[in-house]
Design an enzyme around this catalytic site. Structure first.
Site, mmCIF file in Angstrom:
data_model
loop_
_atom_site.group_PDB
_atom_site.id
_atom_site.type_symbol
_atom_site.label_atom_id
_atom_site.label_comp_id
_atom_site.label_asym_id
_atom_site.label_seq_id
_atom_site.Cartn_x
_atom_site.Cartn_y
_atom_site.Cartn_z
ATOM 1 N N ASP A 295 -27.582 -20.246 19.264
ATOM 2 C CA ASP A 295 -28.495 -20.709 18.812
ATOM 3 C C ASP A 295 -28.428 -22.330 18.161
ATOM 4 O OD1 ASP A 295 -29.041 -19.603 17.370
ATOM 5 O OD2 ASP A 295 -30.845 -18.829 17.774
ATOM 6 N N TYR B 92 -5.816 9.359 2.146
ATOM 7 C CA TYR B 92 -5.712 9.860 3.631
ATOM 8 C C TYR B 92 -4.717 11.011 3.779
ATOM 9 C CZ TYR B 92 -2.350 5.678 4.890
ATOM 10 O OH TYR B 92 -1.467 5.181 5.123
ATOM 11 N N HIS C 146 0.598 -0.897 -0.298
ATOM 12 C CA HIS C 146 -0.092 0.094 0.307
ATOM 13 C C HIS C 146 1.283 1.457 -0.033
ATOM 14 C CE1 HIS C 146 -2.290 3.320 2.132
ATOM 15 N NE2 HIS C 146 -1.682 2.662 3.168
HETATM 16 N N1 FFO Z 1 -31.542 -25.650 13.094
HETATM 17 C C1 FFO Z 1 -32.619 -25.480 12.618
HETATM 18 N N2 FFO Z 1 -33.119 -26.652 12.025
HETATM 19 N N3 FFO Z 1 -33.425 -24.675 11.911
HETATM 20 C C2 FFO Z 1 -33.487 -23.505 11.726
HETATM 21 O O1 FFO Z 1 -33.968 -22.210 11.014
HETATM 22 C C3 FFO Z 1 -32.230 -22.807 12.244
HETATM 23 N N4 FFO Z 1 -31.948 -21.312 12.953
HETATM 24 C C4 FFO Z 1 -30.376 -21.183 13.984
HETATM 25 C C5 FFO Z 1 -29.705 -22.106 13.906
HETATM 26 N N5 FFO Z 1 -29.967 -23.717 14.114
HETATM 27 C C6 FFO Z 1 -31.509 -23.812 12.992
HETATM 28 C C7 FFO Z 1 -31.316 -21.381 15.262
HETATM 29 N N6 FFO Z 1 -33.032 -20.914 15.417
HETATM 30 C C8 FFO Z 1 -36.303 -21.516 16.989
HETATM 31 C C9 FFO Z 1 -35.881 -19.971 16.382
HETATM 32 C C10 FFO Z 1 -34.803 -19.780 16.527
HETATM 33 C C11 FFO Z 1 -34.234 -20.610 15.578
HETATM 34 C C12 FFO Z 1 -34.374 -22.035 15.982
HETATM 35 C C13 FFO Z 1 -35.692 -22.736 15.835
HETATM 36 C C14 FFO Z 1 -38.318 -22.122 17.047
HETATM 37 O O2 FFO Z 1 -38.418 -22.392 16.150
HETATM 38 N N7 FFO Z 1 -38.196 -21.269 18.186
HETATM 39 C C15 FFO Z 1 -39.259 -22.072 18.883
HETATM 40 C C16 FFO Z 1 -38.651 -22.931 19.786
HETATM 41 C C17 FFO Z 1 -40.100 -23.498 20.743
HETATM 42 C C18 FFO Z 1 -39.676 -25.085 21.880
HETATM 43 O O3 FFO Z 1 -38.548 -24.717 21.964
HETATM 44 O O4 FFO Z 1 -40.057 -25.500 21.567
HETATM 45 C C19 FFO Z 1 -39.862 -20.933 19.165
HETATM 46 O O5 FFO Z 1 -39.600 -20.221 20.148
HETATM 47 O O6 FFO Z 1 -41.028 -20.663 19.583
HETATM 48 C C20 FFO Z 1 -32.293 -20.530 11.778
HETATM 49 O O7 FFO Z 1 -31.480 -19.439 11.767
#
Ligand code: FFO
Length: 826
Positions: free
Chosen positions: A547, A254, A220
């Protein structure tokens, strides 16, 4: 507190010396720093760094790292707080400076937009005829990198750190996946922890531990002028500076003062990637500022076009010459981020590379925390060495993307703007069908993901009036299409197919699989075969590492839906600890099955009609309950179906192996025709998940947040007996009142879509920031999630600042869509 672990740091530049200092502060007492060059002038990037510290970055973490660098260098008397000025000569840049002001406000940096007159007053040498405005950050300034390094060496030496300069590391020794020492020719320096802070040489050092670093050393240009009249007498010291550091991004330039001359850095030239083996060989005793390995000869012809631009901005330069210059080498990476973290294969071997002086002390502190406690207080995911996919580590990919990054370093970049190089690296088995439907693809992790399908444009005219998407402003309209409204509508009222293939899938199997998953997750995984669990992975302090969803496919076989390769590395490391017997639980295998499998999310109120038409398996509400999985055949294709939905509708994530993918697409598509099935993309997907209130790791939350403030306390099992990482911390956290919470905002005006990272004002003051945002089609209004102080209540008004404009929004009860779960459980 004394920590007697033997630590070896490789590289005595601004990162290595800061790291030694941060480790001393954390009680480490046995530290050796090995430096290949002479300590007085090691000859790496620090030795020629011009030291401009502009703190504000789209990344909150990088901004925080920079602010700590300012704080620390100030304490070492190695920072000149002249302020930072970035000027705009185009309307687009001026607008972008407003966006940047937003980041500054969101991350807590004082900043203001100046009129052309104010710019001129602050910086009299500017050509006021071309300047349209500026962004001024009073706390920016000049790092005196050399002085800081000298002070840190003196201080850490006094505390017992041993420095060995003129010493080249020739190997990293390890056994049983643990680092044991650093080889220097015949000699072995034994160590428990080794950190490579070798800058652009880091590629070689990391390779000694079997690690691939996606880093390209690039030259650079930096030039110095002859004496400038307007600077005469301003700065008594030869290297002194009093004017703000100046950025002219529209021309990739810069400026800073060195006494009465200008130093000018340019990114306006062709990218000059450097082959380490072709660096000039210079005897250590001959190192000078002008003659050292990281400083190549100035190539004047590359600088000349930029020089004309310099004179347009600072007319006084017309009377001066380019007196000297050099092409300085430093590190570029595929996404512009740093490379930080511990090897997943050799425990105790860390890297902290591709770190600019701007972020040096902050990243050094984060690495020291990582070594001392296993976690950094500031989220490191933007810098995590494990964020890359295998295809992104290919030398050709690294070189092409890093070069593009060099070229675009000061460009105005939309958050969704794709890389040009290396498209179509990875495609799902549905790719041919998606192309036939006019998919508009954007890449991530090497995957091509459909954002919307042109084939759905024909339904736009069928949309009910209250689903018609309002026109967007020109910025939020980029990489977006109103077709997303159709796709959202069809998902909520009919049925749609989403390609979920790029979602990271891990198979965790073996007699120790359950023990490992129980140990790492907040949920209870010890449920019957066929169960699916949404759960969090925490760190020891209760911060959210990820998560994930975990399906129990067999007694000892689990499939994990994860957020990316950072999760893969974590699982691999934890599995190894069980496999070596370091931790109990028994043998466990972690396999990344993403590429060998694929997934269609089939969602919408008519989803059941579609599967029933092509399957004899039981997809009824009772036959396959919410958050259960089953093996089945759909139109002859063997699948594994999970009843859940990130978009919040009835349906399943339907998995099959890659070779069955196209057939799966075809049978669903065929069976769906009479129900008006469509293919839908990420644009609709993001809107629908926001309406449903589902968090996205990396945007809405990180290791800086605990489950309760994010609103995910429900994912922490209260009945689970097994201990898990973060459990003890949560018990303490649960007792404390929340100070901040992730809040759902609905924006008052339908046309004011925001995109994320904007500051949120409450009672007239910046109080938080937007994490993710989109258009909530079922509400007919834009939606945003934001971190806000816990005392801000439901129903209260806030303002989001978007390109300098305040947008009214209301803190709203969430989720705004189907709070009673009638859709998902129906
Ligand atoms: N894994 C799968 N199979 N599908 C996904 O969409 C995702 N995600 C991330 C990473 N892993 C994944 C996780 N995020 C819920 C919310 C967020 C998620 C995945 C699932 C969900 O269904 N929540 C329900 C849980 C209810 C319960 O625990 O009984 C809720 O909050 O009501 C995609 O980014």
């Amino acid at each position: 507190m004394s920590n007697t672990q033997r630590v070896v740091i490789i590289g005595a530049g601004i990162v290595g010396t800061n790291l030694a200092d941060e480790l001393i502060q954390r009680g480490f007492s046995n530290i050796t720093v090995i430096e290949q060059g002479p300590l007085e002038l090691p000859g790496g990037s620090t030795s020629h760094a011009p030291g401009l510290v502009y703190q504000t970055n789209s990344s909150k973490s990088m901004t925080k790292f920079a602010s700590y660098t300012v704080e620390k260098l100030t304490s070492l008397d190695a920072f000149n707080p002249v302020g930072g000025l970035e000027i705009a000569v185009s309307e687009a840049r001026l607008a972008d400076l407003h966006r940047k002001l937003g980041w500054a406000s969101a991350w807590g940096i004082e900043a203001s937009i100046l009129t052309p007159e104010q710019c001129k007053e602050m910086y009299p040498l500017l050509n006021e005829d071309i300047v349209l405005g500026g962004l001024y950050i009073p706390s920016d300034g000049l790092a005196l990198a050399g002085k800081a390094v000298d002070a840190l060496i003196a201080r850490t030496k006094a505390a017992g750190v041993v420095y060995r300069d003129r010493t080249e590391v020739t190997g990293i020794e390890h056994s049983n996946h643990r680092v044991t020492g650093v080889r220097i020719g015949e000699e072995l320096v034994e160590a428990d922890v080794v950190i490579s802070c070798a800058g652009f040489w880091g590629v070689k050092v990391a390779a000694m531990a079997g690690m691939k670093l996606p880093l390209v050393p690039m030259a650079h240009q930096y030039a110095k002028t002859s004496a400038v009249k307007g600077l005469e007498g301003r700065n008594p010291e030869p290297n002194g500076a009093g004017l703000p550091i100046l950025r002219y991004q529209d021309e990739d330039l810069y400026f800073r003062e060195h006494g009465d001359v200008y130093g000018i850095g340019s990114y306006a030239h062709r990218p000059m990637a450097i082959d380490l083996d072709e660096l000039p060989k210079i005897a250590l005793d001959e190192y000078t500022k002008e003659n050292m390995p990281s400083s190549l000869e100035f190539t004047l012809e590359d600088f000349l076009p930029a020089w004309e631009a310099c004179k347009r901005l600072l007319p006084e330069l017309k009377d001066v010459e380019i007196a000297s210059g050099f092409n300085g080498i430093f590190s570029f990476t595929p996404d512009g981020g740093s490379l930080v973290g511990e090897s997943s294969d050799v425990e105790g071997f860390f890297v902290a590379e591709a770190v600019w002086v701007t972020h040096s002390a902050g990243i050094a502190r984060a690495v020291a925390e990582l070594i001392a406690t296993g976690r950094s207080e500031i989220d490191l995911s933007d810098s995590d060495i494990h964020r890359f996919e295998e295809v992104e580590l290919a030398p050709s990919y690294v070189e092409a993307t890093s070069k593009q990054n060099f070229v675009e370093v000061y460009d105005i970049r939309h958050p969704l703007e794709p890389r040009l190089a290396h498209r179509e690296l990875r495609v799902s088995p549905f790719h041919a069908r998606q192309r036939e439907l006019g998919a508009h693809f954007l890449p991530t992790g090497g995957w091509e993901r459909p954002f919307w399908y042109e084939s759905n444009a024909k339904y736009l005219s069928d949309l009910p009036w209250d689903w018609q998407p309002p026109l967007r402003d020109s910025w939020s309209a980029q990489h977006h299409s109103s077709i997303a409204a159709v796709e959202a509508y069809k998902t909520r009222t009919g049925v749609a197919m989403y390609d979920m293939t790029p979602l990271k899938r891990l198979e965790v199997s073996g007699p120790g699989a359950l023990a490992m998953l129980q140990r790492l997750s907040t949920g209870n995984i010890a449920k019957s075969v066929g169960s699916v669990t949404y759960t969090l992975l925490l760190d020891e302090k209760g911060g959210i590492r990820s998560d994930v969803t975990v399906a129990r496919l067999g007694e000892d076989t689990f499939q994990v839906g994860a957020n990316g390769n950072i999760d893969t590395a974590y699982f691999e490391v934890e599995a190894r600890k069980q496999n070596t017997g370091e931790l109990p639980g028994g043998y466990v295998h972690v396999g990344d099955i993403t590429g060998g499998t694929c997934c269609i999310g089939l969602w919408g109120p008519l989803a059941r009609e579609v599967v029933n038409a092509i399957s004899t398996d039981d997809f009824s509400n009772e036959g396959l309950k919410y958050f259960r999985s089953t093996n089945a055949h759909l139109g002859g294709v063997p699948v594994n179906a999970w009843r859940l939905s990130y978009v919040g509708e009835l349906g399943w994530e339907i998995y099959t192996s890659a070779e069955n993918g196209q057939k799966l697409w075809d049978v669903l598509w065929e069976a769906g025709q009479k129900h008006g099935i469509i293919a839908a993309g990420r644009a609709a997907f993001n809107s629908l998940r926001l309406e449903k209130g589902y968090r996205s790791w990396g945007s809405d939350m990180s290791t800086e947040h605990n489950p309760y403030e994010v609103g995910l306390g429900f994912a922490v099992s209260t009945k689970k007996e097994a201990d898990f990482v973060g459990k003890a911390a949560l018990e303490a956290i649960r007792e404390q009142p929340l100070t901040r919470t992730l809040r759902c905002l609905l924006i008052d005006s339908a046309k004011d879509v925001v995109l994320g990272k904007e500051p949120v004002y409450y009672d007239g003051a910046a109080a938080g920031y937007v994490t993710s945002a989109g258009f909530a089609y079922t509400e007919g209004r834009p939606i945003a999630y934001a971190w806000l102080p816990a005392h801000v209540e439901l129903g209260e008004k806030v303002e989001i600042e978007y390109f300098g404009r305040r947008i009214a929004a209301t803190v709203t009860q969430e989720p705004v869509y189907d709070p009673d779960m009638k859709r998902l459980r129906g």
